[in-house]
Every structure is written in structure tokens, then in C-alpha cells.
Design a protein around this motif. Sequence first.
Motif, PDB file in Angstrom:
ATOM      1  N   TRP A  46       0.646  -1.380   0.262  1.00 19.16           N
ATOM      2  CA  TRP A  46       0.328  -0.298  -0.407  1.00 19.16           C
ATOM      3  C   TRP A  46       1.008   1.308  -0.472  1.00 19.16           C
ATOM      4  O   TRP A  46       0.683   2.450   0.165  1.00 19.16           O
ATOM      5  CB  TRP A  46      -0.841   0.142   1.428  1.00 19.16           C
ATOM      6  CG  TRP A  46      -1.900  -0.953   1.485  1.00 19.16           C
ATOM      7  CD1 TRP A  46      -1.519  -2.580   2.183  1.00 19.16           C
ATOM      8  CD2 TRP A  46      -3.319  -1.507   0.474  1.00 19.16           C
ATOM      9  NE1 TRP A  46      -2.828  -2.873   1.703  1.00 19.16           N
ATOM     10  CE2 TRP A  46      -3.604  -2.115   0.870  1.00 19.16           C
ATOM     11  CE3 TRP A  46      -3.859  -0.737  -0.388  1.00 19.16           C
ATOM     12  CZ2 TRP A  46      -4.769  -2.568  -0.086  1.00 19.16           C
ATOM     13  CZ3 TRP A  46      -5.232  -1.027  -0.607  1.00 19.16           C
ATOM     14  CH2 TRP A  46      -5.525  -2.302  -0.109  1.00 19.16           C
ATOM     15  N   GLU A  49      -0.731   4.197  -1.687  1.00 19.83           N
ATOM     16  CA  GLU A  49      -2.006   5.020  -0.937  1.00 19.83           C
ATOM     17  C   GLU A  49      -1.403   5.312   0.417  1.00 19.83           C
ATOM     18  O   GLU A  49      -2.203   6.916   1.037  1.00 19.83           O
ATOM     19  CB  GLU A  49      -2.840   4.207  -0.646  1.00 19.83           C
ATOM     20  CG  GLU A  49      -3.399   3.506  -1.618  1.00 19.83           C
ATOM     21  CD  GLU A  49      -3.065   2.256  -2.065  1.00 19.83           C
ATOM     22  OE1 GLU A  49      -1.270   2.211  -1.812  1.00 19.83           O
ATOM     23  OE2 GLU A  49      -3.796   0.984  -3.612  1.00 19.83           O
ATOM     24  N   THR A  52       0.348   9.181  -0.617  1.00 20.59           N
ATOM     25  CA  THR A  52      -1.018  10.026  -0.934  1.00 20.59           C
ATOM     26  C   THR A  52      -1.349  10.806   0.007  1.00 20.59           C
ATOM     27  O   THR A  52      -1.579  12.088   0.252  1.00 20.59           O
ATOM     28  CB  THR A  52      -1.957   9.250  -1.714  1.00 20.59           C
ATOM     29  OG1 THR A  52      -1.134   8.833  -3.138  1.00 20.59           O
ATOM     30  CG2 THR A  52      -2.727  10.798  -2.160  1.00 20.59           C
TER      31      THR A  52
END
Length: 281
Positions: A46, A49, A52
Motif C-alpha cells: 500500500w 496510497e 498520497t
Amino acid sequence: MPKSTRNRGTGRVGRRGRGTALGAVETITRPSQTLPVIIALCIWRWRWELLTLATIAYVTAAHGNQIVGFFTDTVPVWFTVVLIILAAGWLLVDNPARRFARNRVWCVITRHRVRACLTEMRTRNWSGNLPFIIGCFATKTGQVVWLWMRPGLSAEDLDNKSETLASACWARSAVIARHKRNAALVRIDIDRRDPLSKKHIVSPLLNDTSDMPEAAVADDAVLAFITPDPVLDESTRQPPAKSGTSGETRTKTTRTKTTAAVNDSQTVILGANGEDVSDYV
């Protein structure tokens, strides 16, 4: 009478007519991993993600008040509206920034979908480990995913699974290929679009006839160059002349077949030595 030792639940049919088969048991082996390894794998899986979210959190905490004060106190409302419209239009128009963002989003989605598909297909070794996804990269037609096959797995475990992977990734097709030098590396090409479907390709071979009407181009220009050569008659062929030792030229004479008509209904064909060869013709 003694009671039966047979289990009443075995083979019993339920209210809906289903048989309760107790003999079929599916065993799924889970890998034995320590907590630091699990955390590291989750961070790697991940990473985009988390990156971000960390960027949004940092900008909001460090510069959130300045940004809100700039748009509320410094500039008028119409300037804010125009800026939002221009930013939205810039993201909708085809440009390098939009293509990069679109490719990265699809790469993240494809990587998660491939891992979910491998999990559902039970592509695991005896220890319960899935193939390690090295990375996902954008191509002109879609994405390419590189897998590192763990010990106990190979490219043969993905045979006839291309349609399943394409369906899981919401793509047109998928091609699975093994690396030429290393059998542990497997490449999965996910094709999402055809770059030649919306383009009109003009061949340079038709420059001479592109402006001519169809009636003027009746004959195929290619067939004009591949027509066979005319076959010469055997009677017109002349054998090559051979020179003797005395310098004189000698011409090779050939024997011709002669036919003699015996009657109106039958024709006798004579060979080179005068033999009747009518039955062999």
C-alpha cells in the motif's frame, strides 16, 4: 432393540433438499510470518496510497491555514472560480501530467487486482506464499506486471489463466510469458486499449494511385509484376551448340514423335524407336 451406531447427521437431507456432505474439507495453509515481516509487506503493498495520504496530511497541517486565508481574504471569489475551472480543464485535457496520473492509478489498481486474482485461484506453494509482485509499469496498451515466483511455484502454475487475469483486471486480454534467462521471473501483459484503433494509417505505397479514380485503377499493380513468364514451345527450343576438338560446331539433333493415321477411328502413335506407344498415352 439396540440403538444404531450410525450417525443420524450423515447423509441427512435438509429442509431445502441439500445433502450435508461432511467428507469434503478444504485446507488453506497460511504462511507463518512474523509481525515485522507482515508490517513491511503491508507498507510495500500500500505504498502509493500511504504516500498520497501522507502528502495530503502534511499539506493540510503545515500549509492549510495559509491556503484557506489566501483564497478567502486575498483574492476575489471570481478568481477562485476561474482557477478551479482552469485546473479541472487542465486535468481533463490530454497532457503529460494527466497521462502520468492516469497510468499510476491504473498501475495501482492492476497490482491489487492481480494479487486478488492469485489469491482466489489458490496460486500458492505448500507454505501458503503467493508469488511476489515486484512492480507494475505502464505501457502504451496497458500495464505490465512482473512476478517473482516463490520456491514451489513456476510459470506452469499460470497456464490457461490469462482469461481469468484479464477478467479480474477489467482488461481486454492478458498475455503471460516467462523470462528467457530466469524461470522465476514471469511477465504479465495487461492490454486495456488498442493504440491503432482510432488512427488512420496511410501507406506510402499508394502515393501514385491515391488520387486516381477507381475506374482507372482496374488492374492490380502487384499482379502485373508477379505474372509467370510465357512458356516456350518445345518445337521452338534450340539446344545449345557444343564445340568439338577441331573447332567445328555440332548441333544436337532430337528425335521427334511421329504419328501415323491408320483409319478414321484409331490413331497409332509411334515412339522414337518406331514402337507403338498408343496404349501408354
